[in-house]
Design a protein around this motif. Structure first.
Motif, short mmCIF file in Angstrom:
data_model
loop_
_atom_site.label_atom_id
_atom_site.label_comp_id
_atom_site.label_asym_id
_atom_site.label_seq_id
_atom_site.Cartn_x
_atom_site.Cartn_y
_atom_site.Cartn_z
N MET A 224 0.83 -1.20 0.00
CA MET A 224 0.00 0.00 0.00
C MET A 224 0.87 1.25 0.00
SD MET A 224 -3.04 1.10 2.64
CE MET A 224 -1.95 1.27 4.05
N GLN A 225 0.51 2.22 -0.83
CA GLN A 225 1.23 3.48 -0.91
C GLN A 225 0.24 4.63 -0.94
OE1 GLN A 225 4.49 3.48 -3.77
NE2 GLN A 225 4.49 1.24 -3.81
N THR B 103 3.65 9.19 0.39
CA THR B 103 3.77 9.54 1.80
C THR B 103 3.61 8.33 2.72
OG1 THR B 103 1.41 10.09 1.94
CG2 THR B 103 2.92 11.87 1.37
N GLN B 104 3.56 7.14 2.15
CA GLN B 104 3.45 5.91 2.94
C GLN B 104 4.76 5.15 2.86
OE1 GLN B 104 0.73 4.70 4.76
NE2 GLN B 104 1.99 2.98 5.40
N ASN C 86 7.52 2.59 2.46
CA ASN C 86 7.46 1.29 1.78
C ASN C 86 8.84 0.72 1.50
OD1 ASN C 86 8.03 3.32 -0.12
ND2 ASN C 86 7.19 2.14 -1.81
N GLY C 87 9.81 1.04 2.34
CA GLY C 87 11.11 0.40 2.18
C GLY C 87 12.25 1.38 1.96
N MET C 88 13.39 0.84 1.56
CA MET C 88 14.63 1.60 1.49
C MET C 88 14.57 2.76 0.50
SD MET C 88 16.57 0.34 3.76
CE MET C 88 18.14 1.07 3.27
N GLY C 89 13.82 2.64 -0.58
CA GLY C 89 13.77 3.70 -1.58
C GLY C 89 12.64 4.69 -1.38
N PHE C 90 12.02 4.67 -0.21
CA PHE C 90 10.86 5.53 0.05
C PHE C 90 11.19 7.01 -0.15
CE2 PHE C 90 9.10 8.26 3.43
CZ PHE C 90 7.80 8.35 2.97
N GLN C 91 12.35 7.45 0.33
CA GLN C 91 12.66 8.88 0.29
C GLN C 91 12.89 9.40 -1.12
OE1 GLN C 91 14.61 6.51 1.42
NE2 GLN C 91 16.61 6.70 0.46
N THR C 92 13.10 8.51 -2.08
CA THR C 92 13.35 8.95 -3.45
C THR C 92 12.13 8.74 -4.35
OG1 THR C 92 14.25 6.78 -4.06
CG2 THR C 92 15.81 8.43 -3.24
N GLN C 93 11.06 8.20 -3.81
CA GLN C 93 9.88 7.92 -4.64
C GLN C 93 9.04 9.18 -4.81
OE1 GLN C 93 7.56 4.53 -3.47
NE2 GLN C 93 6.04 4.84 -5.07
N LYS C 94 9.52 10.04 -5.67
CA LYS C 94 8.84 11.29 -5.97
C LYS C 94 8.63 11.38 -7.48
CE LYS C 94 11.21 13.41 -2.06
NZ LYS C 94 10.09 13.23 -1.13
N PHE C 95 7.72 12.22 -7.88
CA PHE C 95 7.47 12.42 -9.31
C PHE C 95 7.12 13.88 -9.54
CE2 PHE C 95 3.37 11.48 -7.44
CZ PHE C 95 2.50 12.35 -8.08
N VAL C 96 7.13 14.29 -10.78
CA VAL C 96 6.79 15.66 -11.14
C VAL C 96 5.46 15.67 -11.87
CG1 VAL C 96 8.13 15.49 -13.27
CG2 VAL C 96 7.55 17.73 -12.35
#
Length: 309
Positions: free
Chosen positions: A188-189, A225-226, A228-238
């Motif tokens: 879930m994200q 904002t949920q 979900n693991g090691m790459g959470f801080q980089t999961q952004k989009f424009v």
């Protein structure tokens, strides 16, 4: 005289030593506030609303803040007054309570908070229905349909009518509503574009909906904002709101890409990895979004399992 001078110097040195930490603390506090001035950090959030949904949310936020002043105001004002009045040095105003029932005091304690709760409930109930994420936005133009798939650690956007797809880049025309159908290919994200709409969850095997729009062309920050693991801080989009001509040019550029997004390509894409640059697919297999929803084991496929081991 010499002893008195030495004592005076010692006292001055001690005072200076005590003053240094305080001066350092004040300086650090001032430096900490500097990033908030002039860089417009608040413009990237709710207060920098750039669409009708965010406008409504910001107005509701301001209204709640005004109402809550009547809760925090008396506490912030009366607390220092009581502390000063009943200070230790004021022996004439010692606090000696005489416990007993008092109708005016009981009314002051219970009636104003009850009124505040009723007023808040009324506005929040009305705002909740007006800001229903499933509610289509009023517009003469037809909405842009976008299917969103949350992955580890990237976002996939499928345009079923246009037959293209993009990764970590949501593009749409300004002034036209956008209807999002969201799911997750993994855990879930939470999908969130602060300047355009509130957050909504994306869950495997399920579909949620979100409607948004932008008043004018612009570039907006979106994120998960949920955790979900090691790459959470980089999961952004424009999120890019473009003019109609620029949007059509982007679609033509995406279609010129020779890559095809089918189930095989999706399984490779959905493996756990961080994608730093946006990418596009020139064509999309029919009903791919439905096929992703129908994947076994809550949306986790073999390639994803293998990557997580």
């Amino acid at each position: 005289m010499t002893g008195a001078r030495q004592s005076s110097r010692s006292a001055g040195t001690a005072a200076a030593r005590l003053g240094r930490p305080r001066a350092v603390a004040v300086a650090l506090a001032a430096l900490g506030l500097l990033p908030l001035g002039g860089c417009g950090v608040l413009d990237h959030g709710l207060l920098g609303a750039a669409g009708p949904v965010a406008d409504e949310t910001r107005s509701l936020f301001y209204l709640v803040c005004v109402i809550l002043i009547f809760v925090a105001g008396p506490v912030l004002v009366l607390t220092p007054i009581f502390a000063w009045h009943y200070r230790l040095s004021n022996t004439r105003s010692a606090y000696r309570p005489q416990w007993g029932f008092n109708w005016p005091l009981e009314g002051f304690i219970w009636i104003p908070p009850a009124i505040i709760v009723v007023v808040l409930a009324f506005f929040l109930w009305r705002g909740t229905h007006r800001l229903d994420p499933y509610k289509p936005l009023a517009s003469d133009a037809s909405p842009v349909e976008v299917q969103v798939v949350a992955l580890d650690w990237k976002w996939l956007f499928i345009y079923p009518k246009e037959g293209v797809a993009s990764v970590n880049e949501l593009v749409f025309p300004a002034g036209r509503p956008v209807h999002l159908s969201l799911t997750s290919g993994t855990v879930m994200q939470s999908f969130f574009i602060p300047q355009l709409a509130g957050q909504i969850y994306a869950m495997a095997g399920m579909t949620t909906q979100l409607n948004l729009a932008a008043h004018e062309p612009g570039r907006f920050r979106g994120e998960n904002t949920q955790f979900n693991g090691m790459g959470f801080q980089t999961q952004k989009f424009v999120a890019l709101a473009k003019t109609d001509d620029a949007y059509r040019a982007w679609l033509a550029q995406a279609k010129a890409d020779g890559q095809t997004l089918d189930m095989t390509a999706y399984k490779i894409l959905s493996a756990r990895a961080v994608q730093t640059q946006p990418s596009q697919f020139g064509s999309v297999a029919p009903d791919l979004f439905k096929a992703i929803l129908a994947l076994d084991d809550a949306g986790a496929h073999a390639a994803h399992k293998k990557a997580g081991q």
